[in-house]
Design a protein around this motif. Structure first.
Motif, PDB file in Angstrom:
ATOM      1  N   SER A  24      -3.720   8.911  -9.523  1.00 40.17           N
ATOM      2  CA  SER A  24      -2.963   9.297  -8.335  1.00 40.17           C
ATOM      3  C   SER A  24      -1.952  10.386  -8.686  1.00 40.17           C
ATOM      4  CB  SER A  24      -2.225   8.090  -7.768  1.00 40.17           C
ATOM      5  OG  SER A  24      -1.152   7.705  -8.623  1.00 40.17           O
ATOM      6  N   ILE A 137       3.314  -1.644   1.693  1.00 36.74           N
ATOM      7  CA  ILE A 137       2.624  -0.466   1.147  1.00 36.74           C
ATOM      8  C   ILE A 137       3.481   0.234   0.092  1.00 36.74           C
ATOM      9  CG2 ILE A 137       1.284  -0.043   3.232  1.00 36.74           C
ATOM     10  CD1 ILE A 137       3.353   2.219   3.870  1.00 36.74           C
ATOM     11  N   ARG A 138       2.825   1.066  -0.711  1.00 39.83           N
ATOM     12  CA  ARG A 138       3.541   1.960  -1.615  1.00 39.83           C
ATOM     13  C   ARG A 138       4.103   3.111  -0.782  1.00 39.83           C
ATOM     14  NH1 ARG A 138      -1.460   0.748  -3.979  1.00 39.83           N
ATOM     15  NH2 ARG A 138      -1.350  -0.297  -6.018  1.00 39.83           N
ATOM     16  N   SER A 140       3.952   6.145  -1.360  1.00 41.27           N
ATOM     17  CA  SER A 140       2.965   7.229  -1.319  1.00 41.27           C
ATOM     18  C   SER A 140       1.894   6.984  -0.253  1.00 41.27           C
ATOM     19  CB  SER A 140       2.295   7.388  -2.683  1.00 41.27           C
ATOM     20  OG  SER A 140       1.619   6.199  -3.059  1.00 41.27           O
ATOM     21  N   GLU A 141       1.804   5.753   0.243  1.00 35.84           N
ATOM     22  CA  GLU A 141       0.773   5.403   1.215  1.00 35.84           C
ATOM     23  C   GLU A 141       1.217   5.588   2.666  1.00 35.84           C
ATOM     24  OE1 GLU A 141      -1.469   2.122  -1.664  1.00 35.84           O
ATOM     25  OE2 GLU A 141      -0.026   1.441  -0.178  1.00 35.84           O
ATOM     26  N   GLN A 143       1.586   8.275   4.095  1.00 34.52           N
ATOM     27  CA  GLN A 143       0.820   9.397   4.648  1.00 34.52           C
ATOM     28  C   GLN A 143      -0.417   8.932   5.415  1.00 34.52           C
ATOM     29  OE1 GLN A 143      -1.407  11.690   1.603  1.00 34.52           O
ATOM     30  NE2 GLN A 143      -0.642  10.178   0.133  1.00 34.52           N
ATOM     31  N   TYR A 144      -0.858   7.687   5.160  1.00 39.92           N
ATOM     32  CA  TYR A 144      -2.043   7.173   5.844  1.00 39.92           C
ATOM     33  C   TYR A 144      -1.705   6.607   7.229  1.00 39.92           C
ATOM     34  CZ  TYR A 144      -4.336   7.700   1.348  1.00 39.92           C
ATOM     35  OH  TYR A 144      -4.860   8.229   0.185  1.00 39.92           O
ATOM     36  N   ILE A 157      -6.457   2.722   3.564  1.00 41.21           N
ATOM     37  CA  ILE A 157      -5.758   3.398   2.482  1.00 41.21           C
ATOM     38  C   ILE A 157      -6.695   3.615   1.298  1.00 41.21           C
ATOM     39  CG2 ILE A 157      -3.942   3.129   0.735  1.00 41.21           C
ATOM     40  CD1 ILE A 157      -2.261   1.741   2.852  1.00 41.21           C
ATOM     41  N   SER A 158      -6.727   4.840   0.812  1.00 41.80           N
ATOM     42  CA  SER A 158      -7.525   5.169  -0.369  1.00 41.80           C
ATOM     43  C   SER A 158      -6.553   5.539  -1.482  1.00 41.80           C
ATOM     44  CB  SER A 158      -8.467   6.343  -0.067  1.00 41.80           C
ATOM     45  OG  SER A 158      -9.155   6.737  -1.231  1.00 41.80           O
ATOM     46  N   CYS A 159      -6.473   4.696  -2.490  1.00 40.48           N
ATOM     47  CA  CYS A 159      -5.489   4.918  -3.555  1.00 40.48           C
ATOM     48  C   CYS A 159      -6.031   4.392  -4.881  1.00 40.48           C
ATOM     49  CB  CYS A 159      -4.177   4.219  -3.211  1.00 40.48           C
ATOM     50  SG  CYS A 159      -2.848   4.482  -4.406  1.00 40.48           S
ATOM     51  N   ARG A 228       8.872  -2.875  -1.018  1.00 38.58           N
ATOM     52  CA  ARG A 228       7.540  -3.433  -1.289  1.00 38.58           C
ATOM     53  C   ARG A 228       7.655  -4.788  -1.990  1.00 38.58           C
ATOM     54  NH1 ARG A 228       1.985  -2.160  -2.526  1.00 38.58           N
ATOM     55  NH2 ARG A 228       1.449  -2.270  -4.735  1.00 38.58           N
TER      56      ARG A 228
END
Length: 279
Positions: A24, A137-138, A140-141, A143-144, A157-159, A228
Protein backbone atom coordinates in the motif's frame (compact mmCIF):
# COMPACT_ATOMS: atom_id res chain seq x y z
CA UNK A 1 29.93 -11.00 -2.21
CA UNK A 2 29.26 -7.81 -4.16
CA UNK A 3 29.66 -4.62 -2.14
CA UNK A 4 26.45 -2.57 -1.97
CA UNK A 5 26.16 1.09 -1.01
CA UNK A 6 22.65 2.48 -0.53
CA UNK A 7 22.18 5.53 -2.75
CA UNK A 8 19.09 7.53 -3.71
CA UNK A 9 18.98 5.44 -6.88
CA UNK A 10 18.89 2.29 -4.73
CA UNK A 11 15.97 3.69 -2.74
CA UNK A 12 14.09 4.59 -5.93
CA UNK A 13 14.51 1.05 -7.26
CA UNK A 14 13.43 -0.31 -3.87
CA UNK A 15 10.25 1.77 -4.06
CA UNK A 16 9.50 0.33 -7.51
CA UNK A 17 10.02 -3.16 -6.08
CA UNK A 18 7.52 -2.45 -3.29
CA UNK A 19 4.98 -1.24 -5.86
CA UNK A 20 5.42 -4.50 -7.78
CA UNK A 21 4.92 -6.35 -4.49
CA UNK A 22 1.56 -4.51 -4.26
CA UNK A 23 2.36 -2.80 -0.98
CA UNK A 24 0.00 0.00 0.00
CA UNK A 25 1.13 3.64 -0.46
CA UNK A 26 1.31 4.07 3.33
CA UNK A 27 3.53 0.97 3.66
CA UNK A 28 5.81 2.13 0.83
CA UNK A 29 6.14 5.54 2.48
CA UNK A 30 6.95 3.94 5.82
CA UNK A 31 9.51 1.47 4.42
CA UNK A 32 11.17 4.25 2.41
CA UNK A 33 11.42 6.52 5.45
CA UNK A 34 13.03 3.73 7.50
CA UNK A 35 15.50 2.85 4.74
CA UNK A 36 16.53 6.50 4.37
CA UNK A 37 17.24 6.64 8.12
CA UNK A 38 19.36 3.50 7.80
CA UNK A 39 21.18 5.01 4.82
CA UNK A 40 22.03 8.12 6.86
CA UNK A 41 23.45 5.88 9.57
CA UNK A 42 25.61 4.05 7.00
CA UNK A 43 27.01 7.38 5.72
CA UNK A 44 28.23 5.90 2.46
CA UNK A 45 29.56 2.68 3.98
CA UNK A 46 28.75 -0.60 2.28
CA UNK A 47 25.95 -2.73 3.72
CA UNK A 48 27.14 -5.43 6.13
CA UNK A 49 25.76 -7.62 8.89
CA UNK A 50 27.99 -5.87 11.42
CA UNK A 51 26.59 -2.44 10.52
CA UNK A 52 23.01 -3.67 10.56
CA UNK A 53 23.55 -5.11 14.05
CA UNK A 54 25.18 -1.84 15.08
CA UNK A 55 22.16 0.10 13.81
CA UNK A 56 19.83 -2.14 15.82
CA UNK A 57 21.96 -1.47 18.91
CA UNK A 58 21.92 2.29 18.22
CA UNK A 59 18.10 2.36 18.06
CA UNK A 60 17.94 0.52 21.38
CA UNK A 61 20.41 2.87 23.06
CA UNK A 62 18.48 5.90 21.81
CA UNK A 63 15.42 4.71 23.70
CA UNK A 64 13.09 3.77 20.87
CA UNK A 65 10.17 1.54 21.89
CA UNK A 66 10.70 -2.14 21.09
CA UNK A 67 7.70 -2.14 18.76
CA UNK A 68 9.16 0.82 16.83
CA UNK A 69 12.58 -0.82 16.57
CA UNK A 70 11.07 -4.07 15.29
CA UNK A 71 9.00 -2.14 12.78
CA UNK A 72 12.13 -0.42 11.42
CA UNK A 73 14.02 -3.71 11.30
CA UNK A 74 11.21 -5.24 9.22
CA UNK A 75 11.65 -2.39 6.71
CA UNK A 76 15.37 -3.09 6.53
CA UNK A 77 14.75 -6.82 6.16
CA UNK A 78 12.58 -6.12 3.12
CA UNK A 79 15.42 -4.03 1.72
CA UNK A 80 17.93 -6.86 2.23
CA UNK A 81 15.61 -9.27 0.44
CA UNK A 82 15.45 -6.80 -2.46
CA UNK A 83 19.23 -6.41 -2.49
CA UNK A 84 19.68 -10.19 -2.29
CA UNK A 85 21.70 -9.84 0.91
CA UNK A 86 20.02 -12.24 3.37
CA UNK A 87 23.33 -12.41 5.25
CA UNK A 88 22.66 -8.84 6.49
CA UNK A 89 19.24 -9.53 7.99
CA UNK A 90 19.06 -9.20 11.79
CA UNK A 91 16.48 -10.65 14.14
CA UNK A 92 13.78 -8.50 15.70
CA UNK A 93 13.71 -8.09 19.47
CA UNK A 94 11.64 -10.78 21.13
CA UNK A 95 9.21 -9.63 23.80
CA UNK A 96 6.44 -11.21 25.81
CA UNK A 97 3.02 -10.23 24.54
CA UNK A 98 1.64 -7.25 26.48
CA UNK A 99 -1.62 -8.02 28.29
CA UNK A 100 -2.79 -4.42 28.65
CA UNK A 101 -2.41 -1.15 26.77
CA UNK A 102 -0.69 2.06 27.84
CA UNK A 103 -3.44 4.18 29.36
CA UNK A 104 -1.83 7.50 28.42
CA UNK A 105 -2.15 6.53 24.73
CA UNK A 106 -5.64 5.02 24.76
CA UNK A 107 -8.57 7.12 23.57
CA UNK A 108 -11.65 6.46 25.70
CA UNK A 109 -15.23 6.64 24.50
CA UNK A 110 -15.86 9.68 26.72
CA UNK A 111 -12.86 11.46 25.17
CA UNK A 112 -14.13 10.54 21.70
CA UNK A 113 -17.47 12.22 22.51
CA UNK A 114 -15.55 15.32 23.63
CA UNK A 115 -13.72 15.32 20.30
CA UNK A 116 -17.05 15.23 18.46
CA UNK A 117 -18.41 18.15 20.48
CA UNK A 118 -15.25 20.15 19.78
CA UNK A 119 -15.56 19.30 16.06
CA UNK A 120 -19.12 20.65 15.74
CA UNK A 121 -17.69 23.85 14.28
CA UNK A 122 -16.40 21.75 11.36
CA UNK A 123 -19.22 19.47 10.08
CA UNK A 124 -16.87 17.68 7.68
CA UNK A 125 -14.38 16.79 10.41
CA UNK A 126 -17.11 15.80 12.84
CA UNK A 127 -18.64 13.42 10.30
CA UNK A 128 -15.22 12.12 9.27
CA UNK A 129 -14.42 11.15 12.88
CA UNK A 130 -17.73 9.30 13.15
CA UNK A 131 -17.12 7.52 9.84
CA UNK A 132 -13.76 6.13 10.95
CA UNK A 133 -14.85 5.28 14.48
CA UNK A 134 -18.27 3.98 13.43
CA UNK A 135 -16.92 1.51 10.87
CA UNK A 136 -13.36 0.72 12.04
CA UNK A 137 -11.76 1.58 8.69
CA UNK A 138 -8.18 2.70 8.19
CA UNK A 139 -7.81 6.41 7.49
CA UNK A 140 -6.46 5.53 4.04
CA UNK A 141 -9.76 3.77 3.30
CA UNK A 142 -11.87 6.92 3.56
CA UNK A 143 -11.32 7.41 -0.18
CA UNK A 144 -13.64 4.45 -0.82
CA UNK A 145 -16.57 6.25 0.78
CA UNK A 146 -18.07 7.62 -2.40
CA UNK A 147 -21.67 8.67 -2.85
CA UNK A 148 -22.62 5.66 -4.96
CA UNK A 149 -21.42 3.12 -2.38
CA UNK A 150 -22.88 5.05 0.56
CA UNK A 151 -26.28 5.01 -1.14
CA UNK A 152 -25.93 1.25 -1.46
CA UNK A 153 -25.07 1.05 2.24
CA UNK A 154 -22.00 -1.08 1.60
CA UNK A 155 -18.43 0.03 0.90
CA UNK A 156 -16.10 -2.20 -1.12
CA UNK A 157 -12.52 -1.68 -0.01
CA UNK A 158 -9.45 -2.91 -1.87
CA UNK A 159 -6.39 -2.73 0.35
CA UNK A 160 -3.15 -4.70 0.69
CA UNK A 161 -4.19 -7.11 -2.04
CA UNK A 162 -7.49 -7.94 -0.33
CA UNK A 163 -11.07 -6.91 -1.01
CA UNK A 164 -13.59 -6.64 1.80
CA UNK A 165 -17.02 -5.09 2.23
CA UNK A 166 -17.92 -2.67 5.02
CA UNK A 167 -21.54 -2.18 6.01
CA UNK A 168 -22.52 1.45 6.68
CA UNK A 169 -24.72 1.79 9.80
CA UNK A 170 -28.11 3.37 9.05
CA UNK A 171 -27.49 6.46 11.16
CA UNK A 172 -24.12 7.09 9.54
CA UNK A 173 -25.54 6.53 6.05
CA UNK A 174 -28.16 9.24 6.64
CA UNK A 175 -25.54 11.67 7.95
CA UNK A 176 -23.28 11.06 4.94
CA UNK A 177 -26.09 11.50 2.41
CA UNK A 178 -27.32 14.67 4.14
CA UNK A 179 -23.75 16.05 4.16
CA UNK A 180 -23.35 15.29 0.45
CA UNK A 181 -26.64 17.00 -0.38
CA UNK A 182 -25.86 20.13 1.64
CA UNK A 183 -22.41 20.41 0.03
CA UNK A 184 -23.56 19.76 -3.53
CA UNK A 185 -21.72 16.45 -3.86
CA UNK A 186 -23.49 14.56 -6.65
CA UNK A 187 -20.97 11.76 -7.18
CA UNK A 188 -17.55 10.54 -6.20
CA UNK A 189 -15.64 10.68 -2.93
CA UNK A 190 -17.42 12.36 -0.03
CA UNK A 191 -14.48 13.55 2.07
CA UNK A 192 -12.57 15.83 -0.26
CA UNK A 193 -10.37 18.92 -0.17
CA UNK A 194 -11.34 22.22 -1.81
CA UNK A 195 -9.56 21.07 -4.96
CA UNK A 196 -11.77 17.97 -5.06
CA UNK A 197 -9.08 15.48 -4.09
CA UNK A 198 -9.67 12.85 -1.37
CA UNK A 199 -8.48 14.02 2.04
CA UNK A 200 -5.24 12.30 3.03
CA UNK A 201 -3.73 11.19 6.32
CA UNK A 202 -1.82 14.47 6.75
CA UNK A 203 -4.92 16.67 6.24
CA UNK A 204 -6.91 14.66 8.75
CA UNK A 205 -4.14 14.40 11.33
CA UNK A 206 -3.64 18.17 11.38
CA UNK A 207 -7.36 18.89 11.72
CA UNK A 208 -7.71 16.40 14.57
CA UNK A 209 -4.77 17.88 16.48
CA UNK A 210 -6.48 21.29 16.42
CA UNK A 211 -9.30 19.84 18.53
CA UNK A 212 -7.11 18.75 21.44
CA UNK A 213 -7.09 21.98 23.43
CA UNK A 214 -10.83 22.68 23.28
CA UNK A 215 -11.64 18.98 23.87
CA UNK A 216 -9.18 18.88 26.81
CA UNK A 217 -7.48 15.71 25.55
CA UNK A 218 -3.81 14.76 25.55
CA UNK A 219 -2.60 15.29 21.93
CA UNK A 220 -0.75 11.95 22.12
CA UNK A 221 -4.15 10.23 22.08
CA UNK A 222 -5.59 12.10 19.12
CA UNK A 223 -4.81 10.52 15.76
CA UNK A 224 -6.92 8.57 13.24
CA UNK A 225 -5.69 5.08 14.14
CA UNK A 226 -6.93 5.49 17.73
CA UNK A 227 -10.48 5.85 16.37
CA UNK A 228 -10.09 2.48 14.63
CA UNK A 229 -8.85 0.91 17.87
CA UNK A 230 -11.78 2.38 19.81
CA UNK A 231 -14.14 0.75 17.31
CA UNK A 232 -12.34 -2.58 17.83
CA UNK A 233 -12.54 -2.48 21.63
CA UNK A 234 -16.19 -1.40 21.58
CA UNK A 235 -17.17 -4.09 19.04
CA UNK A 236 -15.36 -6.81 20.99
CA UNK A 237 -16.90 -5.76 24.30
CA UNK A 238 -20.32 -6.54 22.75
CA UNK A 239 -19.65 -9.42 20.34
CA UNK A 240 -16.68 -11.25 21.94
CA UNK A 241 -15.87 -12.62 18.47
CA UNK A 242 -12.24 -11.88 17.64
CA UNK A 243 -12.31 -13.77 14.31
CA UNK A 244 -15.24 -11.71 13.05
CA UNK A 245 -13.57 -8.51 14.27
CA UNK A 246 -10.36 -9.45 12.41
CA UNK A 247 -12.39 -9.83 9.20
CA UNK A 248 -14.08 -6.46 9.71
CA UNK A 249 -10.75 -4.72 10.34
CA UNK A 250 -9.08 -6.46 7.40
CA UNK A 251 -6.41 -8.17 9.50
CA UNK A 252 -4.62 -11.21 8.09
CA UNK A 253 -3.67 -12.37 11.58
CA UNK A 254 -5.77 -12.52 14.73
CA UNK A 255 -2.57 -11.73 16.64
CA UNK A 256 -2.77 -8.20 15.22
CA UNK A 257 -6.40 -7.93 16.31
CA UNK A 258 -5.44 -8.94 19.86
CA UNK A 259 -3.34 -5.78 20.13
CA UNK A 260 -6.36 -3.66 19.23
CA UNK A 261 -8.63 -5.06 21.94
CA UNK A 262 -6.26 -4.90 24.91
CA UNK A 263 -7.81 -3.20 27.93
CA UNK A 264 -6.11 -0.33 29.74
CA UNK A 265 -3.82 -0.93 32.72
CA UNK A 266 -6.54 0.44 35.04
CA UNK A 267 -9.14 -1.99 33.70
CA UNK A 268 -6.64 -4.84 33.76
CA UNK A 269 -5.77 -4.08 37.40
CA UNK A 270 -9.47 -3.89 38.36
CA UNK A 271 -10.14 -7.34 36.89
CA UNK A 272 -7.18 -8.85 38.74
CA UNK A 273 -8.29 -7.29 42.02
CA UNK A 274 -11.80 -8.72 41.50
CA UNK A 275 -10.34 -12.25 41.64
CA UNK A 276 -10.35 -11.98 45.43
CA UNK A 277 -7.13 -13.93 45.81
CA UNK A 278 -5.44 -11.45 48.14
CA UNK A 279 -7.05 -11.54 51.61
Amino acid sequence: MKEIIITESTITRYQSYLVREEKSPATIEKYTRDVRAFSLFLSGRAVSKELTVSYKRKLTEEGYAVRSINSMLVSITRLMVFLDRPDCIVKTIRTQRQTYSEEEKELTKEEYYRLLRAAKVSPRLCLLLQTICGTGIRVSELQYFNLEMVRRGEITISCKGKIRNILVPGGLKKKLLDYAKINGIQSGVIFRTRSGRPMNRSNIWKEMKKLCESARINPNKVFPHNLRKLFARTFYSIEKDIAKLADILGHSSIETTRIYIMTSSTEHRRKIECLGLVV
